[in-house]
Design an enzyme around this catalytic site. Structure first.
Site, PDB file in Angstrom:
ATOM      1  N   ALA A 132      -9.501   5.585   4.976  1.00 28.59           N
ATOM      2  CA  ALA A 132      -9.395   6.756   5.856  1.00 28.59           C
ATOM      3  C   ALA A 132     -10.740   7.439   6.077  1.00 28.59           C
ATOM      4  CB  ALA A 132      -8.393   7.779   5.328  1.00 28.59           C
ATOM      5  N   GLY A 133     -11.003   7.756   7.335  1.00 33.42           N
ATOM      6  CA  GLY A 133     -12.150   8.567   7.697  1.00 33.42           C
ATOM      7  C   GLY A 133     -13.349   7.831   8.242  1.00 33.42           C
ATOM      8  N   GLY A 142      -7.979   9.138  10.403  1.00 30.93           N
ATOM      9  CA  GLY A 142      -8.192   9.193  11.850  1.00 30.93           C
ATOM     10  C   GLY A 142      -9.253  10.168  12.302  1.00 30.93           C
ATOM     11  N   LYS A 187       0.851  -1.185   0.000  1.00 29.82           N
ATOM     12  CA  LYS A 187       0.000   0.000   0.000  1.00 29.82           C
ATOM     13  C   LYS A 187       0.892   1.243   0.000  1.00 29.82           C
ATOM     14  CE  LYS A 187      -3.018   2.865   2.747  1.00 29.82           C
ATOM     15  NZ  LYS A 187      -3.488   3.158   4.114  1.00 29.82           N
ATOM     16  N   THR A 189      -8.157   3.316  12.805  1.00 32.49           N
ATOM     17  CA  THR A 189      -8.502   4.090  13.995  1.00 32.49           C
ATOM     18  C   THR A 189      -9.911   3.797  14.500  1.00 32.49           C
ATOM     19  OG1 THR A 189      -7.067   5.850  13.158  1.00 32.49           O
ATOM     20  CG2 THR A 189      -8.522   6.407  14.972  1.00 32.49           C
TER      21      THR A 189
END
Length: 261
Positions: free
Chosen positions: A189-190, A163, A102, A212
């Site tokens: 992400a998010g 995060g 990645k 996260t």
């Protein structure tokens, strides 16, 4: 459920949930959460997690076996193409020629937004060097298509900042990317909670990557289990094709004809 594998670089995976290994209290908590998630692809930040490069220190691979999971080395913490390429070449050495990686090249430490100029440069080098590159990117449809054309095996647009837990802020751009892609589109992400993951899958994403949202929840293993179910439900809803929305028009659930008089 219909046999519906996620195909990445020609390899099928039963789970469409990809998970990270950072921000947990310890490696044992990491192990328990990953097991509960049902994930088969586990991403590892090479610059932050020991997988053998630090002798004498706790090794993630003692808890997350490469024989059970597909490890996805990533370049978290890299701010230039040069650093990212160097990091993944190190990962390839540590993991005996491992090719699936990645790529992420960050623009600044505050937003962790991707630097797409450096990302594209790194992607070109890595693809030419024989890597199978899954790439973290902005939700720009033009950039996403360029990364696919370079030869990346999956594009991974952010839903919102890494995060942040803000969920999918721009579903329209994400839909354009999905509609034009010939490789898997994986939200990266998010994501903050299970409903965010379900929405991503209902839009048609091939999968969701998160860290996260699980690791920083009050009960990581329980949240991992919730995310597993959300991804599966969202995928099934996408395949089932939802009913059309009807603004200001109701439709009775039971037949309107042949009523009992």
């Amino acid at each position: 459920m219909t046999h519906d594998p996620l195909l990445i670089a020609g390899k099928p995976y039963g789970s469409r949930l990809l998970v990270g290994t950072g921000k947990y209290a310890d490696f044992e908590q990491t192990r328990l959460a990953i097991e509960a998630s049902g994930a088969e692809i586990v991403t590892v930040a090479i610059r932050r997690t020991n997988i053998g490069q630090e002798l004498g220190q706790p090794n993630l691979l003692d808890f997350i076996s490469p024989s059970r999971y597909t490890l996805l080395p990533n370049t978290a913490g890299c701010y230039s193409a040069e650093d990212a390429v160097r990091t993944l070449r190190l990962a390839r050495e540590l993991l005996d020629g491992h090719k699936l990686v990645k790529l992420e090249v960050l623009g600044d430490p505050k937003t962790l937004f991707p630097n797409m100029v450096e990302t594209i440069n790194a992607a070109k080098t890595l693809v030419a060097d024989g890597f199978n590159v899954m790439v973290y990117c902005s939700d720009d449809p033009i950039i996403a298509k360029q990364l696919e054309e370079i030869g990346c095996v999956a594009v991974m647009p952010l839903a919102s900042l890494i995060g942040s837990g803000m969920g999918i802020l721009n579903p329209w751009n994400l839909s354009i990317i999905i509609d034009n892609a010939q490789v898997p589109v994986i939200v990266d992400a998010g994501v903050g909670t299970a409903s965010d993951a379900a929405i991503a899958m209902e839009l048609g994403c091939a999968g969701v990557l998160m860290n996260t949202a699980i690791a920083q929840s009050q009960h990581p293993a329980l949240m991992a289990s919730a995310m597993k179910k959300a991804v599966e439900a969202g995928r099934e809803a996408f395949l089932a094709r939802r009913m059309p929305k009807k603004l200001y028009q109701a439709s009775p659930s039971s037949p309107a004809s042949g009523l009992i008089s």
